[in-house]
Design a protein around this motif. Structure first.
Motif, mmCIF file in Angstrom:
data_model
loop_
_atom_site.group_PDB
_atom_site.id
_atom_site.type_symbol
_atom_site.label_atom_id
_atom_site.label_comp_id
_atom_site.label_asym_id
_atom_site.label_seq_id
_atom_site.Cartn_x
_atom_site.Cartn_y
_atom_site.Cartn_z
ATOM 1 N N THR A 70 11.707 -91.994 42.735
ATOM 2 C CA THR A 70 10.407 -92.185 42.093
ATOM 3 C C THR A 70 9.565 -90.908 42.195
ATOM 4 O O THR A 70 8.973 -90.455 41.213
ATOM 5 N N ASP A 130 13.379 -94.540 35.986
ATOM 6 C CA ASP A 130 13.353 -94.650 37.450
ATOM 7 C C ASP A 130 14.037 -95.959 37.829
ATOM 8 O O ASP A 130 13.489 -97.027 37.626
ATOM 9 N N ASP A 148 12.955 -100.211 38.109
ATOM 10 C CA ASP A 148 13.144 -100.806 39.432
ATOM 11 C C ASP A 148 12.315 -102.080 39.501
ATOM 12 O O ASP A 148 11.096 -102.044 39.645
ATOM 13 N N ARG A 179 12.007 -104.024 44.057
ATOM 14 C CA ARG A 179 11.039 -103.810 45.131
ATOM 15 C C ARG A 179 9.670 -104.135 44.554
ATOM 16 O O ARG A 179 9.278 -103.577 43.522
ATOM 17 N N GLN A 216 3.967 -98.198 42.266
ATOM 18 C CA GLN A 216 4.204 -96.851 42.794
ATOM 19 C C GLN A 216 4.440 -95.853 41.662
ATOM 20 O O GLN A 216 3.884 -94.756 41.646
HETATM 21 MG MG LIG Z 1 11.665 -95.742 43.688
#
Ligand SMILES: [Mg+2]
Ligand SMILES: Nc1nc2c(ncn2[C@@H]2O[C@H](COP(=O)(O)OP(=O)(O)OP(=O)(O)O)[C@@H](O)[C@H]2O)c(=O)[nH]1
Length: 225
Positions: free
Chosen positions: A115, A189, A138, A141, A147
């Protein structure tokens, strides 16, 4: 991370140089010996380090440099420029495709820096006048999308996300979005994974099959060795 020690050692070599005021050819050579050692200790290839030092030394012992008012400053500038050229040529290896958009897929183990590096790449391309798009593939998570948005916000690059949708679908829609909105580089990502995680590995394969990335970058922690 690989170059952390390098920058300290270079600083030390430069400090000595700066304290000298007027420089002689011997001073420069002495400093270059230290730079060479620092490069080798940072695991830079022997031949690369040797060529690098030869090229910097040749430029640095020119009379214009040594007779200037701030010779140390000059020598440091040359080292900087040459280092940038050296690192820069490394990055140029990213395959920019002739079709738009170029698709780059970030892969790697959990927490390896995918990331973070996606953001750095986006900034790198932006500086070249390109229009990157970061894509949040992603979905596992909980804070991953958030993020990436923070990372994107810092470099002022938009983030494409579809919440917890199927990553293959997200990748496909992101590419369509990029085409529609003139985004010429798509950076996917992906979720970090362990190589033993077959389901996630299969997902990567499917994303790859779907969007046919021009470049797949494996992000590694330099401490892995
Ligand atoms: Mg990541
Ligand atoms: N020192 C250092 N830390 C880094 C670097 N790149 C990333 N990190 C840190 O390493 C941690 C993980 O980085 P991420 O970019 O989130 O890694 P990731 O591969 O996306 O992680 P997952 O999505 O969880 O698989 C974060 O705390 C980052 O700040 C780096 O080059 N140097």
């Amino acid at each position: 991370m690989a170059f952390e020690g390098l920058s300290d050692k270079l600083s030390a070599a430069f400090k000595k140089l700066r304290s000298k005021g007027k420089l002689t050819e011997a001073d420069v050579k002495e400093a270059m010996r230290e730079v060479r050692l620092a490069l080798l200790e940072a695991d830079v290839n022997y031949k690369v380090a040797k060529d690098f030092i030869a090229s910097v030394t040749e430029k640095a012992i020119g009379s214009q440099v040594l007779e200037s008012l701030t010779p140390a400053q000059h020598v440091i500038k040359i080292v900087n420029e040459e280092l940038t050229a050296l690192m820069g040529s490394e990055q140029a290896r990213i395959n920019i495709s002739s079709k738009i958009p170029t698709i780059i897929m970030m892969c790697g183990l959990q927490g390896s820096g995918k990331t973070t590096h996606s953001g750095k790449l986006a900034l790198h391309f932006k500086k070249q006048g390109k229009r990157p798009l970061l894509v949040a593939c992603d979905i596992y998570r909980p804070a991953a999308i958030e993020q990436l948005k923070v990372v994107g916000g810092k470099v002022d690059v938009p983030v494409f996300e579809m919440g917890q949708a199927d990553p293959v679908e997200i990748a496909r829609k992101a590419v369509a979005y990029a085409k529609d909105y003139g985004r010429d580089i798509v950076i996917l990502d992906t979720a970090g994974r362990l190589h033993i995680d077959e389901e996630l590995m299969a997902e990567l394969q499917r994303v790859k099959a779907e969007v046919k990335p021009d470049e797949i970058l494996l992000v590694l922690d330099a401490m892995t060795g």
